[in-house]
Design an enzyme around this catalytic site. Sequence first.
Site, mmCIF file in Angstrom:
data_model
loop_
_atom_site.group_PDB
_atom_site.id
_atom_site.type_symbol
_atom_site.label_atom_id
_atom_site.label_comp_id
_atom_site.label_asym_id
_atom_site.label_seq_id
_atom_site.Cartn_x
_atom_site.Cartn_y
_atom_site.Cartn_z
ATOM 1 N N ASP A 285 0.858 -1.172 0.000
ATOM 2 C CA ASP A 285 0.000 0.000 0.000
ATOM 3 C C ASP A 285 0.909 1.241 0.000
ATOM 4 O OD1 ASP A 285 -2.167 1.662 -0.019
ATOM 5 O OD2 ASP A 285 -3.235 0.660 1.593
HETATM 6 C C1 BGC Z 1 -5.100 3.193 0.154
HETATM 7 C C2 BGC Z 1 -5.313 2.161 -0.917
HETATM 8 C C3 BGC Z 1 -5.163 2.782 -2.271
HETATM 9 C C4 BGC Z 1 -3.813 3.452 -2.359
HETATM 10 C C5 BGC Z 1 -3.537 4.075 -3.721
HETATM 11 C C6 BGC Z 1 -3.849 4.019 -0.058
HETATM 12 O O1 BGC Z 1 -3.793 5.093 0.811
HETATM 13 O O2 BGC Z 1 -5.059 2.538 1.394
HETATM 14 O O3 BGC Z 1 -6.582 1.577 -0.772
HETATM 15 O O4 BGC Z 1 -5.315 1.805 -3.259
HETATM 16 O O5 BGC Z 1 -3.737 4.466 -1.385
HETATM 17 O O6 BGC Z 1 -4.295 5.206 -3.925
#
Ligand code: BGC
Length: 750
Positions: A285
Amino acid sequence: MSLRRLLLPCASVLLAASAFAATPASDAEIETAVEKLLSKMTLAEKLGQMSQRHYALKPQTEITISEEAVRQSQVGSFLNPDSAETVNQLQRIAVEESRLKIPLIFGLDVIHGYRTLFPIPLGQSCSWNPELIAAAARVAAIEASSAGIRWTFAPMLDVTHDPRWGRVAETLGEDPFLTSQLGAAMVRGFQGQNLADPQSIAACAKHYVGYGAAEGGRDYNTTLIPEAELRNIYLPSFKAAKDAGIQTFMSAFNDLNGVPTSANPFTLRQILRKEWAFDGFVVSDWNSVKELIPHGFAADERDAARLGIIGGVDMEMVSTNFREHGEALLHDGAISQAMIDDAVRRILRVKFRLGLFSNPYTDTKSPSVLLTEENLRIARELTTQSMVLLKNEPRVLPLSPEGKTIAVLGPLADSATDMRGCWSCAAKIEECRTVYSVFKDYVSPTTRVLYAPGLATAGSKDTKGIAAAVKAARKADVVVLCIGEGHELSGEARCRAFLDLPGAQQELVDAVAATGKPLVLVIFGGRPLTFSRAADSAQAILYAWHPGTMAGPAICDLLFGRTNPSGKLTTTFPRTVGQIPIYYNHKNTGRPTSFEEEKLGLPIGTPQNTIGYYSRYLDVHSTPAFPFGFGLSYTTFAYTDLKLSQPDANGVLTATVAITNTGAREGTEVVQLYTRQFVGSLTRPIKELKGFQRVALKVGEKRTVTFAVTPQSLGYFVDGGKFIVEPGRYQLWIGGDSASGLSTPFVLKP
Ligand code: BGC
């Protein structure tokens, strides 16, 4: 696919493309191509593939840095590119100017639609309709791929028991079985029949794993989940996505039992790779590799890179630890060459499967596929099916379109911005249709429609507009009051300690209800809210979630009875935050709750009620405001003739029930099957969903619904990852929600 879609954007691109090999067709050909490429790559190029950058539109220096990084093979993927032109420009540099001409993969959070917005996933799940959810994901894939996006960070497969957690909006409800079915449907929709089709996008199972168990419902918080619970509640939806052919997984932010999930060899290597034989890749993530430092798990960025790679992350999102420290770590023997090669092999494999090597560009010349009539039709259907009728007494709904005065009130009656939900992608606010904007299309010319928001925004505490709303209500024969949560209150990092109606909305409801006019509440939200007082003063309640582009038409279709409500809750609605966590598939305890409470028949919150040592609260009932699976219709359904067969040669039981539409309208019922194992090696939930079917019935129609109950479906994991099916006493229910239904006991023989 039209021929034009196959055309490439410009002449230089055409020349470049002709140099590409045809997409290897078979798995074996892909493996050969991957190995061949891998053997030519330098370590720096490999670490480049393992890096994903955020595409920053501004300033120009950022763009130049990104382009140079692509040229130098320092990046394998971008997230959040702003247009097909940007994608083609970066891709052109990758496949023409970098040494090995490896294409980039572009990712985006296409969570509930791209330009056509569908309801938030939690809303979609209330349709209990995998086919329709798959169709919506297909639309999202077609729209997003037209902008160069070939990878979505969806579906979100986290299970949570805590509506304070803002990301409950992104879940598919609290049940592992339902989440598995609906998540797999999303994977099928995003990825299509053929991944190499330019309109297919790779899906990503996130957030692996346990992220929804955040303590206190506070985002990013610690999770402590015993292994059996992990395997029975939190992992099944991820396994189902793997079985549906998902190409990528996202490791999560949370610390799981002391080991952050972005550096967790048990979940990423042992379970995902070894036990499930997943052959796609894992992306971290956002910054979650670097965040191993504040977790107190890694000493510094080098250590974070080491732990992330050893843990089983293949591609690092945003933070740059792999790229910066990979070489030194390898040199010092802290990580192995095999680990790097395995990560890169997985990334290349997915790029080959997507056909990016032979077809790297996005066609910018074809007619728009955005917001087409068909896309909007699917959105409208899914949106009507996502909404849940919670109350309708005495039958205020459906509204009559003839000759009345109707007051459309509330801060969310005409707020397009709040229809969008937590991930609005490329949607434009003005494209979201509100209730008020379409209301007039539903009523006869003689019907007067009055409008007053009462409060400027959902969160406003300024009550001066309430008087105008009350005035409108007084003039009306019936009031439709649109309230709830604004879109900014749910999603990532949007956790709430209180789930009441925000701002001065309760005062607005009280004032409008005091007029004595029949009151219909349309409640929007990214989560189950607590609204008992408002519910008591209303005659009807439609729970609308954050519905997306077709909000207004879907709500009016339901309010005026053009479509009969069929949505059913996929989360338990608490009466108050103090009950959380409250979920239907809980354990019984040694001193079960509501049963004893009911037997005592004592009112809550009174001194007499302090007797009895049961698992409950003294000041609130143990039952929820609305149970899992609940939802009303404008018609009624009767369940009769429940039968359970003897097991067949494979031990499979067949359960049948007759269901009759006993009301005056055609309607669809979501028929639900639950079981309970009374005694287990580990204690078992009091009910577990094992099957469901949407059944459409004409007035008076009776149909027999059949479910197969396999021994496998009754099994569960115990510690050590052992899956067992235990003989003994069970109960089976079939009904319209988790708190009712016909039931029969049965014995599972050894
Ligand atoms: C979130 C994810 C997301 C990623 C990319 C993160 O902060 O937890 O769910 O896919 O950002 O935007």
